[in-house]
Write an enzyme that holds these catalytic residues in place. Structure first.
Site, short mmCIF file in Angstrom:
data_model
loop_
_atom_site.label_atom_id
_atom_site.label_comp_id
_atom_site.label_asym_id
_atom_site.label_seq_id
_atom_site.Cartn_x
_atom_site.Cartn_y
_atom_site.Cartn_z
N GLY A 239 0.77 -1.24 0.00
CA GLY A 239 0.00 0.00 0.00
C GLY A 239 0.80 1.29 0.00
N ASN B 24 1.16 3.11 -2.58
CA ASN B 24 0.32 4.05 -3.35
C ASN B 24 -0.83 4.59 -2.50
OD1 ASN B 24 1.09 4.44 -6.30
ND2 ASN B 24 1.40 2.25 -6.02
N LEU C 4 -5.04 -7.13 -6.29
CA LEU C 4 -4.72 -8.25 -7.17
C LEU C 4 -5.90 -9.17 -7.45
CD1 LEU C 4 -1.10 -9.07 -5.99
CD2 LEU C 4 -1.84 -7.79 -8.00
N ASN D 34 -7.20 2.42 -11.96
CA ASN D 34 -6.12 1.54 -11.53
C ASN D 34 -4.79 2.19 -11.89
OD1 ASN D 34 -4.81 -0.98 -10.74
ND2 ASN D 34 -4.52 -1.39 -12.93
N HIS E 265 -0.95 1.24 -13.04
CA HIS E 265 -0.15 0.14 -13.58
C HIS E 265 1.30 0.62 -13.74
CE1 HIS E 265 0.53 -3.64 -15.64
NE2 HIS E 265 1.28 -2.97 -16.50
N GLU F 169 4.69 6.61 -9.70
CA GLU F 169 3.32 6.21 -9.34
C GLU F 169 2.78 7.07 -8.20
OE1 GLU F 169 2.52 1.97 -8.85
OE2 GLU F 169 4.39 1.54 -9.85
#
Ligand code: GRF
Length: 208
Positions: A14, A16, A92, A109, A111, A181
């Site tokens: 986590g 992000n 996931l 999302n 990526h 990200e």
């Protein structure tokens, strides 16, 4: 305009999610992370939520007969919490078409590559960066996209590239991409919270 109510779905560490929590605290976007959901009981993401006093919800797929039943429970949690935006941050599981129909263009999302390259089935975690490295690509990056029924195939909202130093290992590429990200995901959430994202003729329009 009311602040958007955000749910973050995560299966792992986590970082992000942490970037989003920090951005929220700094007032970077007009939204509130009202719940964090995981399919993994000991996902550290849940701990990060609890630390901030945010409800951390865990459901085990094993307790449901099917993916559809699992996602139906997830939808009821999202509905009950009047969620405007669902952010997948290292989640996931593949979302069912039923959930996506209901939350169309409300699920994003992140990526760790420049989609459509290095996306799809099997491209997750370090594998993405190993494949990028093996390909000899000179650049990689991160992509935030809307989630559709395919894997990593939804409309792209934001991308940012970085140059690859040829001496980097896959792990080094991963850590450099993660830094990207952590900026890109809050930026996408900020744009959505400010109603600066529109889907017109199946294309994403981002108002600066
Ligand atoms: C990130 O690389 C993200 O792009 C991918 O899964 C990873 C999650 O990392 N979808 P973290 O759990 O946010 O640290």
């Amino acid at each position: 305009m009311a602040a958007k109510r955000i749910a973050v779905l995560a299966s792992g560490g986590g970082t992000n999610l942490q970037a989003l929590l920090d951005a929220q605290e700094a007032g970077y976007f007009d939204g509130e992370i009202v719940l964090v959901f995981s399919n993994v009981k000991n996902a550290f993401a849940l701990e990060r939520a609890r630390t901030k006093g945010i409800p951390a919800i865990w459901l085990s797929r094993k307790n449901f007969d099917s993916d559809e039943a699992f996602d139906r429970e997830l939808v009821s949690i999202l509905d009950e919490n009047r969620i405007d935006l669902v952010v997948l941050a290292g989640y996931l599981r593949i979302l069912t078409p039923e959930l996506l129909r209901k939350y169309r263009f409300r699920v994003i999302n992140i990526h760790p590559a420049l989609l459509p390259a290095f996306g799809g089935k099997g491209f997750y975690g370090l594998r993405v960066h190993q494949a990028v490295r093996a390909s000899g690509e000179r650049q990689t990056g991160a992509t935030v996209h809307f989630v559709d029924e395919g894997i990593d195939s939804g409309l792209i909202l934001l991308q940012q590239a970085i140059a690859i130093d040829p001496t980097w290992t896959a792990e080094e590429i991963q850590s450099e991409v993660l830094k990207i990200e952590h900026k890109l995901l809050p930026k996408a959430v900020r744009a959505i919270c400010a109603d600066k994202v529109e889907i017109i003729d199946n294309k994403v329009r981002l108002w600066e």
